[in-house]
Enzyme design. Structure first.
Site, PDB file in Angstrom:
ATOM      1  N   LYS A   1      31.688  37.376  65.118  1.00 27.41           N
ATOM      2  CA  LYS A   1      32.999  36.856  64.735  1.00 27.41           C
ATOM      3  C   LYS A   1      33.339  35.592  65.503  1.00 27.41           C
ATOM      4  CE  LYS A   1      34.491  41.107  65.086  1.00 27.41           C
ATOM      5  NZ  LYS A   1      35.370  42.269  65.269  1.00 27.41           N
TER       6      LYS A   1
ATOM      7  N   GLU B   1      37.408  45.680  65.723  1.00 28.70           N
ATOM      8  CA  GLU B   1      38.413  44.995  66.515  1.00 28.70           C
ATOM      9  C   GLU B   1      39.027  43.935  65.603  1.00 28.70           C
ATOM     10  OE1 GLU B   1      37.085  43.001  70.111  1.00 28.70           O
ATOM     11  OE2 GLU B   1      39.118  42.273  70.479  1.00 28.70           O
TER      12      GLU B   1
ATOM     13  N   ARG C   1      22.019  46.880  65.923  1.00 32.55           N
ATOM     14  CA  ARG C   1      22.834  45.865  65.286  1.00 32.55           C
ATOM     15  C   ARG C   1      21.941  45.133  64.278  1.00 32.55           C
ATOM     16  NH1 ARG C   1      27.357  42.778  66.640  1.00 32.55           N
ATOM     17  NH2 ARG C   1      27.856  44.412  68.116  1.00 32.55           N
TER      18      ARG C   1
HETATM   19  P1  ATP Z   1      31.094  40.806  66.448  1.00 28.80           P
HETATM   20  O1  ATP Z   1      30.059  40.387  67.431  1.00 28.80           O
HETATM   21  O2  ATP Z   1      30.865  40.286  65.093  1.00 28.80           O
HETATM   22  O3  ATP Z   1      32.485  40.555  66.916  1.00 28.80           O
HETATM   23  P2  ATP Z   1      31.578  43.515  67.125  1.00 28.80           P
HETATM   24  O4  ATP Z   1      30.610  44.622  67.274  1.00 28.80           O
HETATM   25  O5  ATP Z   1      32.242  43.021  68.363  1.00 28.80           O
HETATM   26  O6  ATP Z   1      30.878  42.364  66.316  1.00 28.80           O
HETATM   27  P3  ATP Z   1      33.600  45.161  66.037  1.00 28.80           P
HETATM   28  O7  ATP Z   1      34.797  44.783  65.271  1.00 28.80           O
HETATM   29  O8  ATP Z   1      33.782  45.713  67.390  1.00 28.80           O
HETATM   30  O9  ATP Z   1      32.683  43.878  66.090  1.00 28.80           O
HETATM   31  O10 ATP Z   1      32.657  46.108  65.180  1.00 28.80           O
HETATM   32  C1  ATP Z   1      33.087  47.239  64.486  1.00 28.80           C
HETATM   33  C2  ATP Z   1      31.890  48.105  64.215  1.00 28.80           C
HETATM   34  O11 ATP Z   1      30.916  47.375  63.442  1.00 28.80           O
HETATM   35  C3  ATP Z   1      31.205  48.511  65.487  1.00 28.80           C
HETATM   36  O12 ATP Z   1      30.887  49.883  65.411  1.00 28.80           O
HETATM   37  C4  ATP Z   1      29.982  47.665  65.545  1.00 28.80           C
HETATM   38  O13 ATP Z   1      28.980  48.286  66.241  1.00 28.80           O
HETATM   39  C5  ATP Z   1      29.656  47.456  64.053  1.00 28.80           C
HETATM   40  N1  ATP Z   1      28.920  46.204  63.857  1.00 28.80           N
HETATM   41  C6  ATP Z   1      29.338  44.962  64.161  1.00 28.80           C
HETATM   42  N2  ATP Z   1      28.382  44.051  63.896  1.00 28.80           N
HETATM   43  C7  ATP Z   1      27.325  44.741  63.394  1.00 28.80           C
HETATM   44  C8  ATP Z   1      26.027  44.370  62.936  1.00 28.80           C
HETATM   45  N3  ATP Z   1      25.619  43.104  62.937  1.00 28.80           N
HETATM   46  N4  ATP Z   1      25.219  45.350  62.489  1.00 28.80           N
HETATM   47  C9  ATP Z   1      25.619  46.622  62.484  1.00 28.80           C
HETATM   48  N5  ATP Z   1      26.820  47.037  62.904  1.00 28.80           N
HETATM   49  C10 ATP Z   1      27.676  46.121  63.361  1.00 28.80           C
HETATM   50 MG    MG Z   2      33.413  44.590  69.509  1.00 25.67          MG
END
Ligand code: ATP
Ligand code: MG
Length: 560
Positions: free
Chosen positions: A273, A36, A263
């Protein structure tokens, strides 16, 4: 580290089974990485990028970069650009660059189709009422009074929502599934909401936006992704993911499959983020790419090689359960890479003057120094030697225990690339601090000169810089950004209260003159001090970020 040298992880086992059962043909495999664009990518994303692109590599399958851009309030073009740069820099190339927002029209059409089939309705209740009717995991939900609206009325209202005729929060579109489902997400989930907000790509075209669950699986379907990998918090969403596909999929199309992995959490930092944005907005750090940040751009600016991040991701692999990964493992991989690739240089961070009393005043000579003992092709350079040098304060002690293999009065050390010296005397200030050391050198002991004395072994070797030739440069020494191993899981304490106030120290280094020419992004090993990378934001003069400390040094200096 090649992926195929280790045993298969559970996602690879699943894919192997899918190939064997002919659920998918090898040529139809396709993966995606779906960020995102609401912030910069961090080390957790790097793990996910390496997983998805690693699978692409292993199965020779395309991988899409998909921007999951369904929330105009938090998303920006700046983030889209940064994400693309980061993925490329990590060493991956995507097949298609996709945007959920490119599918808004299709998603809208499918929503109308759900309404036509009696599988979606417009709810006029405020969000609090909808939440209250959701029930609990042990109690069934309650039907909305609008659940039985006629298809015509639903269509009319949904079109009015799209046309901007209703205020935010007044209406939502919900899938009509089952208010008694044991899975709360199946209790008539919201799939569209009204937001009178411009989108960074579609601008003012839309004022209704799809929810994640509605957008994600359908985007996978449109792109014909075979394995849609996400983190564990989406396990319960899988049923909904499949339900939507059941309603929309045309026979003969490929059916994507959602699977989940844990995660990753990392010690002494945060990887959300939202929290990283808080650090940026509160100016705890100097932007998303501050070298202390666990962001990919921060690590790049810090001087971490992309290969080290890939090797790290490969080593930690993927897991079914969450656990805390120690960031020192990443630093290990950084050192492994840099040890092979970084040229060695000499710089002194905490200077003490050393006068070679039997070396002629005004004389200088340029000694030959090897750039990288791990890489012959790196060649040699010259470093100036003269009567007055800087050594590190901590490398001299007036009196020292027998096992102190640095310089002490009466003791001998070799000056790296130069001569063996013996300390004869020292000068002190009124407080008794040593301000200058005097020594004599053995002219026949020059490194590489081939004499018997040049081969003589002494216990310690010190780095040094000629005072007259020293180039003064700003260095930034970094420590962990958080003093707590797990700053964001402490009860009653906000993660911000664990910010380490000593995470940045700015120090002037006295460097050998060759460093004046160092270019942004170049990494060096300051011998015995660590790896340093020229800040990409250096303007006229190079500023050196300490990339990592050295664990092992070429000289065993003490036996502690
Ligand atoms: P954040 O909480 O940092 O915003 P998010 O999952 O909302 O993380 P996205 O941009 O939606 O962020 O993530 C893109 C991809 O990266 C998704 O498939 C998500 O599952 C993966 N991802 C994000 N954070 C992690 C993590 N700490 N470990 C493994 N994969 C991750
Ligand atoms: Mg997300």
């Amino acid at each position: 580290m090649e992926a195929n040298k280790r045993s298969l992880n559970f996602i690879e086992i699943l894919i192997e089974e899918d190939l064997k059962s002919k659920a998918y043909a090898q040529e139809s495999l396709r993966f995606r990485f779906p960020p995102e664009p609401n912030g910069y990518l961090h080390i957790g994303h790097a793990s996910s990028i390496c997983l998805n692109f690693g699978l692409g590599h292993k199965y020779n399958a395309p991988v899409n970069l998909r921007f999951d851009d369904t929330n105009p309030i938090k998303e920006e073009q700046e983030y889209v650009d940064a994400i693309k740069d980061d993925v490329k820099w990590l060493g991956f190339s995507w097949d298609k660059e996709c945007y959920a927002s490119d599918y808004f029209e299709q998603l809208y059409q499918w929503a109308e189709a759900l309404i036509q089939k009696g599988l979606a309705y417009v709810d006029s209740q405020p969000s609090e009422a909808i939440a209250a009717q959701k029930g609990t995991p042990t109690e069934a939900g309650t039907d909305s009074p609008y659940r039985e609206r006629s298809t015509d009325e639903n269509l009319k209202l949904f079109r009015e929502m799209k046309a901007g005729e209703h205020p935010e929060g007044s209406l939502v579109l919900r899938a009509k599934i089952d208010m008694n489902s044991s899975n709360m997400l199946m209790r008539d989930p919201i799939i569209y909401r009204i937001m009178h907000k411009p989108h960074h790509r579609t601008e003012d075209k839309w004022c209704i936006y799809p929810m994640y669950d509605w957008a994600h699986g359908q985007s996978d379907y449109i792109e014909q992704i075979t394995h849609s990998l996400c983190t564990l918090e989406f396990v319960m969403h899988r049923e909904l993911y499949d339900w939507f596909l059941d309603q929309l999929m045309k026979d003969g199309d490929l059916r994507p499959k959602q699977r989940e992995f844990a995660r990753r959490n990392f010690s002494h930092t945060v990887v959300s983020k939202r929290k990283l944005l808080q650090l940026v907005e509160n100016k705890v750090v100097d932007g998303w790419d501050d070298p202390r940040m666990p962001t990919i751009s921060g690590m790049r600016r810090r001087g971490y090689p992309p290969q080290a991040i890939q090797n790290f991701a490969e080593t930690i692999g993927i897991a079914k359960r969450e656990n805390l990964v120690d960031l020192s493992l990443l630093e290990f991989h950084v050192r492994e890479e840099l040890n092979r690739t970084a040229n060695r240089v000499m710089a002194v961070l905490d200077p003490l003057k050393l006068v070679i009393t039997n070396y002629p005043e005004g004389q200088e000579e340029w000694l030959e120094a090897e750039n990288n003992p791990e890489d012959e092709s790196a060649g040699y350079r010259k470093v100036p030697f003269s009567r007055e040098l800087f050594i590190e304060q901590e490398d001299f002690k007036e009196e020292a225990p027998r096992k102190f293999f640095r310089l002490k009065l009466g003791g001998e050390v070799r000056l790296k690339n130069g001569y063996i010296i013996q300390a004869t005397d020292c000068v002190k200030d009124v407080d008794g601090n040593v301000t200058e050391v005097h020594a004599t050198y053995d002219p026949k002991s020059k490194s590489g000169s081939g004499t018997e004395e040049s081969l003589r072994k002494v216990k310690g070797t010190l780095h040094w810089v000629s005072v007259a030739h020293a180039y003064q440069a700003q260095t930034k020494l970094y420590d962990r950004l958080f003093s707590h191993e797990s700053p964001d899981t402490q009860k009653d304490k906000d993660f911000m209260s664990f910010v380490n106030p000593q995470s940045l120290q700015v120090v002037t280094a006295f460097c050998e003159p060759s460093l004046k020419e160092a270019k942004p992004g170049q990494t060096f090993q300051f011998q015995r001090l660590g790896y340093f990378t020229v800040d990409s934001k250096s303007t006229k003069e190079p500023i050196f970020n300490r990339t990592s400390q050295l664990r092992d040094t070429w000289a065993k200096l003490t036996e502690d």
